[in-house]
Design a protein around this motif. Structure first.
Motif, PDB file in Angstrom:
ATOM      1  N   LEU A  63       0.831  -1.198   0.000  1.00  0.00           N
ATOM      2  CA  LEU A  63       0.000   0.000   0.000  1.00  0.00           C
ATOM      3  C   LEU A  63       0.870   1.254   0.000  1.00  0.00           C
ATOM      4  CD1 LEU A  63      -2.760   1.308   0.072  1.00  0.00           C
ATOM      5  CD2 LEU A  63      -2.773   1.055   2.562  1.00  0.00           C
ATOM      6  N   VAL A  64       1.965   1.220   0.736  1.00  0.00           N
ATOM      7  CA  VAL A  64       2.898   2.358   0.736  1.00  0.00           C
ATOM      8  C   VAL A  64       3.450   2.575  -0.674  1.00  0.00           C
ATOM      9  CG1 VAL A  64       5.045   3.289   1.665  1.00  0.00           C
ATOM     10  CG2 VAL A  64       3.514   1.997   3.150  1.00  0.00           C
ATOM     11  N   LYS A  65       3.870   1.494  -1.310  1.00  0.00           N
ATOM     12  CA  LYS A  65       4.407   1.596  -2.671  1.00  0.00           C
ATOM     13  C   LYS A  65       3.350   2.149  -3.628  1.00  0.00           C
ATOM     14  CE  LYS A  65       7.654  -2.247  -2.120  1.00  0.00           C
ATOM     15  NZ  LYS A  65       8.000  -3.637  -2.547  1.00  0.00           N
ATOM     16  N   GLY A  71       2.134   9.281  -6.515  1.00  0.00           N
ATOM     17  CA  GLY A  71       2.619  10.634  -6.231  1.00  0.00           C
ATOM     18  C   GLY A  71       2.134  11.206  -4.924  1.00  0.00           C
ATOM     19  N   ARG A  72       1.652  10.361  -4.013  1.00  0.00           N
ATOM     20  CA  ARG A  72       1.151  10.826  -2.724  1.00  0.00           C
ATOM     21  C   ARG A  72       2.266  10.827  -1.683  1.00  0.00           C
ATOM     22  NH1 ARG A  72      -4.409  10.251  -2.202  1.00  0.00           N
ATOM     23  NH2 ARG A  72      -5.382  10.504  -4.249  1.00  0.00           N
ATOM     24  N   PRO A  73       2.615  12.008  -1.128  1.00  0.00           N
ATOM     25  CA  PRO A  73       3.693  12.059  -0.137  1.00  0.00           C
ATOM     26  C   PRO A  73       3.204  11.917   1.302  1.00  0.00           C
ATOM     27  CG  PRO A  73       3.065  14.277  -0.727  1.00  0.00           C
ATOM     28  CD  PRO A  73       2.163  13.357  -1.519  1.00  0.00           C
ATOM     29  N   THR A  74       1.951  11.508   1.502  1.00  0.00           N
ATOM     30  CA  THR A  74       1.403  11.380   2.856  1.00  0.00           C
ATOM     31  C   THR A  74       2.337  10.564   3.739  1.00  0.00           C
ATOM     32  OG1 THR A  74      -0.791  11.306   1.836  1.00  0.00           O
ATOM     33  CG2 THR A  74      -0.642  10.777   4.188  1.00  0.00           C
ATOM     34  N   PRO A  75       2.753  11.085   4.890  1.00  0.00           N
ATOM     35  CA  PRO A  75       3.653  10.326   5.771  1.00  0.00           C
ATOM     36  C   PRO A  75       3.046   8.990   6.184  1.00  0.00           C
ATOM     37  CG  PRO A  75       3.551  12.616   6.449  1.00  0.00           C
ATOM     38  CD  PRO A  75       2.482  12.436   5.411  1.00  0.00           C
ATOM     39  N   CYS A  76       3.848   7.944   6.160  1.00  0.00           N
ATOM     40  CA  CYS A  76       3.396   6.595   6.497  1.00  0.00           C
ATOM     41  C   CYS A  76       4.229   6.031   7.641  1.00  0.00           C
ATOM     42  CB  CYS A  76       3.507   5.675   5.284  1.00  0.00           C
ATOM     43  SG  CYS A  76       2.404   6.100   3.912  1.00  0.00           S
ATOM     44  N   GLY A  91      11.153  -1.580   4.780  1.00  0.00           N
ATOM     45  CA  GLY A  91      10.030  -0.658   4.935  1.00  0.00           C
ATOM     46  C   GLY A  91      10.390   0.761   4.566  1.00  0.00           C
ATOM     47  N   LEU A  92      11.533   1.220   5.035  1.00  0.00           N
ATOM     48  CA  LEU A  92      11.967   2.586   4.742  1.00  0.00           C
ATOM     49  C   LEU A  92      12.300   2.755   3.269  1.00  0.00           C
ATOM     50  CD1 LEU A  92      14.176   3.133   7.906  1.00  0.00           C
ATOM     51  CD2 LEU A  92      11.910   4.089   7.480  1.00  0.00           C
ATOM     52  N   ASP A  93      12.916   1.746   2.669  1.00  0.00           N
ATOM     53  CA  ASP A  93      13.250   1.814   1.249  1.00  0.00           C
ATOM     54  C   ASP A  93      12.005   1.805   0.375  1.00  0.00           C
ATOM     55  OD1 ASP A  93      15.944   1.958   1.715  1.00  0.00           O
ATOM     56  OD2 ASP A  93      16.348  -0.167   1.316  1.00  0.00           O
ATOM     57  N   SER A  94      10.901   1.270   0.894  1.00  0.00           N
ATOM     58  CA  SER A  94       9.657   1.209   0.127  1.00  0.00           C
ATOM     59  C   SER A  94       8.874   2.512   0.180  1.00  0.00           C
ATOM     60  CB  SER A  94       8.780   0.060   0.644  1.00  0.00           C
ATOM     61  OG  SER A  94       9.424  -1.185   0.456  1.00  0.00           O
ATOM     62  N   GLY A  95       9.346   3.461   0.983  1.00  0.00           N
ATOM     63  CA  GLY A  95       8.682   4.754   1.043  1.00  0.00           C
ATOM     64  C   GLY A  95       8.078   5.096   2.375  1.00  0.00           C
ATOM     65  N   ALA A  96       8.165   4.194   3.357  1.00  0.00           N
ATOM     66  CA  ALA A  96       7.657   4.498   4.691  1.00  0.00           C
ATOM     67  C   ALA A  96       8.520   5.574   5.348  1.00  0.00           C
ATOM     68  CB  ALA A  96       7.641   3.244   5.563  1.00  0.00           C
ATOM     69  N   ASP A  97       7.901   6.372   6.214  1.00  0.00           N
ATOM     70  CA  ASP A  97       8.621   7.462   6.883  1.00  0.00           C
ATOM     71  C   ASP A  97       9.098   7.081   8.271  1.00  0.00           C
ATOM     72  OD1 ASP A  97       8.025  10.087   5.107  1.00  0.00           O
ATOM     73  OD2 ASP A  97       6.296   8.758   5.080  1.00  0.00           O
ATOM     74  N   ASP A  98       8.455   6.086   8.872  1.00  0.00           N
ATOM     75  CA  ASP A  98       8.833   5.682  10.227  1.00  0.00           C
ATOM     76  C   ASP A  98       8.394   4.243  10.420  1.00  0.00           C
ATOM     77  OD1 ASP A  98       9.859   5.770  12.755  1.00  0.00           O
ATOM     78  OD2 ASP A  98       8.477   7.286  13.526  1.00  0.00           O
TER      79      ASP A  98
END
Length: 228
Positions: A63-65, A71-76, A91-98
């Motif tokens: 879902l993060v990917k 193009g959604r930068p919503t923090p995850c 997780g972080l490499d997939s676009g998660a923020d924390d």
């Protein structure tokens, strides 16, 4: 914007998280799988998305990917029972923020969500413009024909939803969910009242845009000359 989405299939944990965030003044819409969450995320602007990795319909990282690909930068913020270093890196490499490993203190989760809500990057993608109307979530207003018009949170969410659709029809239920979330009880005429106020504000500001009612279909933000 103090409304977040929580995707967690463990009902008891989801209830505890929602209660802890609610006590901190953060509203939470809960989903128990990725697909219903994705349908909501397409139309509702959330300040943060909290996602469990182990979900009935797959790994929450997918879902993060999907969000990042759109193009959604919503923090995850990812929740997981996996404590291995490579899992956190994945997780972080997939676009998660924390990343937060279960079990976790509720105070820590609330603190991390608050920190993500403070990130200015969260509003970069959610400042759409359509016609002579631009929505500025960061400042809590819309700009109509050069005039800044302050909006309460519910009206801001409605205008965000309409502007992002750029003249396409938006269902009534979608606008209600955007304005009041999926858990708050809404009176039958609440949306009508909010739309009436928004129409008046657009007209007062001299905007060429109108919120039109397309019978049995929904609503759209269109130029007056093509509003029919």
């Amino acid at each position: 914007m103090n409304r977040i989405a929580l995707i967690e299939d463990h009902s008891r944990l989801a209830d505890l998280v929602r209660q802890a965030l609610g006590n901190a003044g953060i509203e939470t819409d809960v989903f128990h799988a990725m697909e219903p969450a994705w349908l909501a995320l397409r139309d509702i602007t959330y300040g943060v998305v909290v996602i469990d990795r182990g979900l009935p319909d797959g790994d929450g990282l997918h879902l993060v990917k999907r969000l990042r690909a759109a193009g959604r930068p919503t923090p995850c913020l990812m929740l997981t029972a996996r404590d291995a270093l490579h899992d956190r890196i994945e997780g972080l490499d997939s676009g998660a923020d924390d990343y937060l490993t279960k079990p976790f203190p509720m105070e820590e989760l609330v603190a991390r969500v608050r920190a993500l809500l403070r990130r200015p990057a969260q509003v970069q993608e959610f400042a759409p413009a359509h016609g002579d109307v631009q929505i500025s979530p960061e400042h809590g207003h819309m700009v109509c024909a050069g005039t800044a018009v302050p909006l309460p949170a519910t009206e801001l969410q409605i205008m965000l939803c309409l502007a992002r659709k750029a003249g396409q029809t938006v269902k009534r239920s979608t606008l209600e969910a955007a304005a009041w979330g999926l858990t708050e009880a809404v009176t039958p005429n609440a949306l009508d009242v909010a739309l009436h106020r928004l129409r008046r504000k657009l007209a007062t500001a001299g905007s060429c845009m109108q919120i039109v009612n397309l019978r049995t279909q929904g609503y759209a933000l269109r130029e007056a000359s093509v509003a029919s």
